[in-house]
Design a protein around this motif. Sequence first.
Motif, PDB file in Angstrom:
ATOM      1  N   GLU A 186       0.871  -1.181   0.000  1.00 14.30           N
ATOM      2  CA  GLU A 186       0.000   0.000   0.000  1.00 14.30           C
ATOM      3  C   GLU A 186       0.906   1.228   0.000  1.00 14.30           C
ATOM      4  O   GLU A 186       1.685   1.435   0.928  1.00 14.30           O
ATOM      5  CB  GLU A 186      -0.904   0.004   1.237  1.00 14.30           C
ATOM      6  N   ILE A 187       0.817   2.010  -1.041  1.00 18.60           N
ATOM      7  CA  ILE A 187       1.685   3.175  -1.199  1.00 18.60           C
ATOM      8  C   ILE A 187       0.818   4.429  -1.306  1.00 18.60           C
ATOM      9  O   ILE A 187      -0.104   4.485  -2.131  1.00 18.60           O
ATOM     10  CB  ILE A 187       2.591   3.041  -2.429  1.00 18.60           C
ATOM     11  N   THR A 188       1.108   5.400  -0.467  1.00 20.60           N
ATOM     12  CA  THR A 188       0.430   6.691  -0.494  1.00 20.60           C
ATOM     13  C   THR A 188       1.368   7.706  -1.138  1.00 20.60           C
ATOM     14  O   THR A 188       2.456   7.965  -0.616  1.00 20.60           O
ATOM     15  CB  THR A 188       0.058   7.155   0.922  1.00 20.60           C
ATOM     16  N   TYR A 189       0.923   8.237  -2.276  1.00 17.19           N
ATOM     17  CA  TYR A 189       1.740   9.223  -2.983  1.00 17.19           C
ATOM     18  C   TYR A 189       0.853  10.004  -3.935  1.00 17.19           C
ATOM     19  O   TYR A 189       0.045   9.404  -4.640  1.00 17.19           O
ATOM     20  CB  TYR A 189       2.865   8.546  -3.767  1.00 17.19           C
ATOM     21  N   PRO A 190       0.965  11.333  -3.964  1.00 17.47           N
ATOM     22  CA  PRO A 190       1.767  12.148  -3.045  1.00 17.47           C
ATOM     23  C   PRO A 190       1.117  12.223  -1.672  1.00 17.47           C
ATOM     24  O   PRO A 190      -0.099  12.058  -1.552  1.00 17.47           O
ATOM     25  CB  PRO A 190       1.777  13.520  -3.729  1.00 17.47           C
ATOM     26  N   LEU A 221       4.601  16.335  -3.831  1.00 15.73           N
ATOM     27  CA  LEU A 221       5.112  15.402  -4.824  1.00 15.73           C
ATOM     28  C   LEU A 221       6.469  14.824  -4.467  1.00 15.73           C
ATOM     29  O   LEU A 221       6.963  13.947  -5.174  1.00 15.73           O
ATOM     30  CB  LEU A 221       5.196  16.093  -6.181  1.00 15.73           C
ATOM     31  N   GLU A 222       7.080  15.281  -3.402  1.00 19.31           N
ATOM     32  CA  GLU A 222       8.364  14.720  -2.979  1.00 19.31           C
ATOM     33  C   GLU A 222       8.212  13.753  -1.815  1.00 19.31           C
ATOM     34  O   GLU A 222       9.186  13.107  -1.411  1.00 19.31           O
ATOM     35  CB  GLU A 222       9.345  15.840  -2.605  1.00 19.31           C
ATOM     36  N   GLN A 223       7.010  13.609  -1.293  1.00 15.90           N
ATOM     37  CA  GLN A 223       6.827  12.795  -0.090  1.00 15.90           C
ATOM     38  C   GLN A 223       5.785  11.704  -0.301  1.00 15.90           C
ATOM     39  O   GLN A 223       4.847  11.858  -1.082  1.00 15.90           O
ATOM     40  CB  GLN A 223       6.413  13.678   1.092  1.00 15.90           C
ATOM     41  N   ASP A 261      -3.774  14.474  -0.933  1.00 20.95           N
ATOM     42  CA  ASP A 261      -3.929  13.603  -2.103  1.00 20.95           C
ATOM     43  C   ASP A 261      -4.839  14.190  -3.183  1.00 20.95           C
ATOM     44  O   ASP A 261      -5.539  13.465  -3.877  1.00 20.95           O
ATOM     45  CB  ASP A 261      -4.468  12.230  -1.684  1.00 20.95           C
ATOM     46  N   VAL A 262      -4.862  15.509  -3.324  1.00 20.90           N
ATOM     47  CA  VAL A 262      -5.785  16.100  -4.289  1.00 20.90           C
ATOM     48  C   VAL A 262      -5.368  15.798  -5.719  1.00 20.90           C
ATOM     49  O   VAL A 262      -6.167  15.931  -6.639  1.00 20.90           O
ATOM     50  CB  VAL A 262      -5.864  17.628  -4.093  1.00 20.90           C
ATOM     51  N   MET A 263      -4.122  15.383  -5.921  1.00 18.04           N
ATOM     52  CA  MET A 263      -3.649  15.188  -7.278  1.00 18.04           C
ATOM     53  C   MET A 263      -3.754  13.740  -7.745  1.00 18.04           C
ATOM     54  O   MET A 263      -3.402  13.422  -8.868  1.00 18.04           O
ATOM     55  CB  MET A 263      -2.205  15.679  -7.392  1.00 18.04           C
TER      56      MET A 263
END
Length: 379
Positions: A129-133, A138-140, A363-365
Amino acid sequence: MQYTRTGWLALWLLLLGSGGCTWDAEYVVARFEVTPVNWDTLRVAVTFGHLPRFGKPQGAEPEQVEVFAFDGAYDTLYAGQGPLIPIPDARLASREQVLVEVCGTFGRQRVCEQQALTASPKRLHVRPEITYPERGRLEQGRYAFEAEVERQTFGADVWEPIPWTRPVRGHLLAYLDGQREQAIRIPFTRPEGRFDLTRYPAYRDYRYALDTRLLDEEEVVIRFDVWAGLGEEVEPVASVEKHIRPKTRAERTYDVASFAEQAATQILDRLGVEERRRVRAYIDGWEYNKLNRRYRIEVEVQWGGSAFGRGRYRLNGLLEVGEDGQDGRFTVLRSNRRAEHRWEEVLKAPVLALDPMVLEVEDVMETTPEAGAGAAVGR
């Protein structure tokens, strides 16, 4: 103890092939067999022989027999007399080498022999499970893994789950779709954690390519390949996709309002304003520069005075801040006399550097949920 002709011949050849030092060793290991009973138990059979300087070889009984088992790092798994050796196979990596050693003591002489086997074949299943951004940055990002380990059943082509207490180690490869050769390598040793891409040398090229696509209003696919293993070697075990898009006008408006509010709070803190019941912050206009990823926000801050506006302090200025909330500053453009006097008395300079501000929208993007594909490795 009886020896066959073949056994004695092997014993003589062993001694003769060892060179001139052979005759100083009167006792030898004549036969040493290690047989797996199952993955967790080995059986050892050993006999010793005595080779006098003159005469026929004979069987010999040592004063003491010691049996050892070591893992691939040469850590001791077992020390005893055998003949059964318990092996903690569930703690060993897939096909990890197990070295069994037997030693016999004859007075001042100690003779030893070794034999190598392998642990069970194992395979690893990972559900990432990966949360990004993370929080729109965008760096975290952060990750969490659920891992399951199976081993092949002894003597059959069937797999069974086993408990696994050792850490699953590996790394993530983060890259834009189609640009795997520019991937950022993120090592991990724990099943969950956070990452900051700015810490890695490949980040600059990664961010440039990402920003270029976002400037063109493109949706960008970011891939996170998970490489992991049960030992030193790792293999690809899963892949996760993140779909990133440029922020909408509405989302940036929300960011602007949040930055203006946080900036007003910092300004009042620096001015030593304690009474906050009649504080107001107004946005007169704003723009976003795609090239340097910074906002320019016209802000009016008011505080104090009566409920009808008499005696209030008014500051008008320009708030400039990066889209990540970093490197913010407020420049006073105009103010009423009360606010001007307070500013010059406390802060003096017309430009105030601001502490980093928090990006409120999370996470709006991200446009679609992550899609991961797991694989089994280690066989």
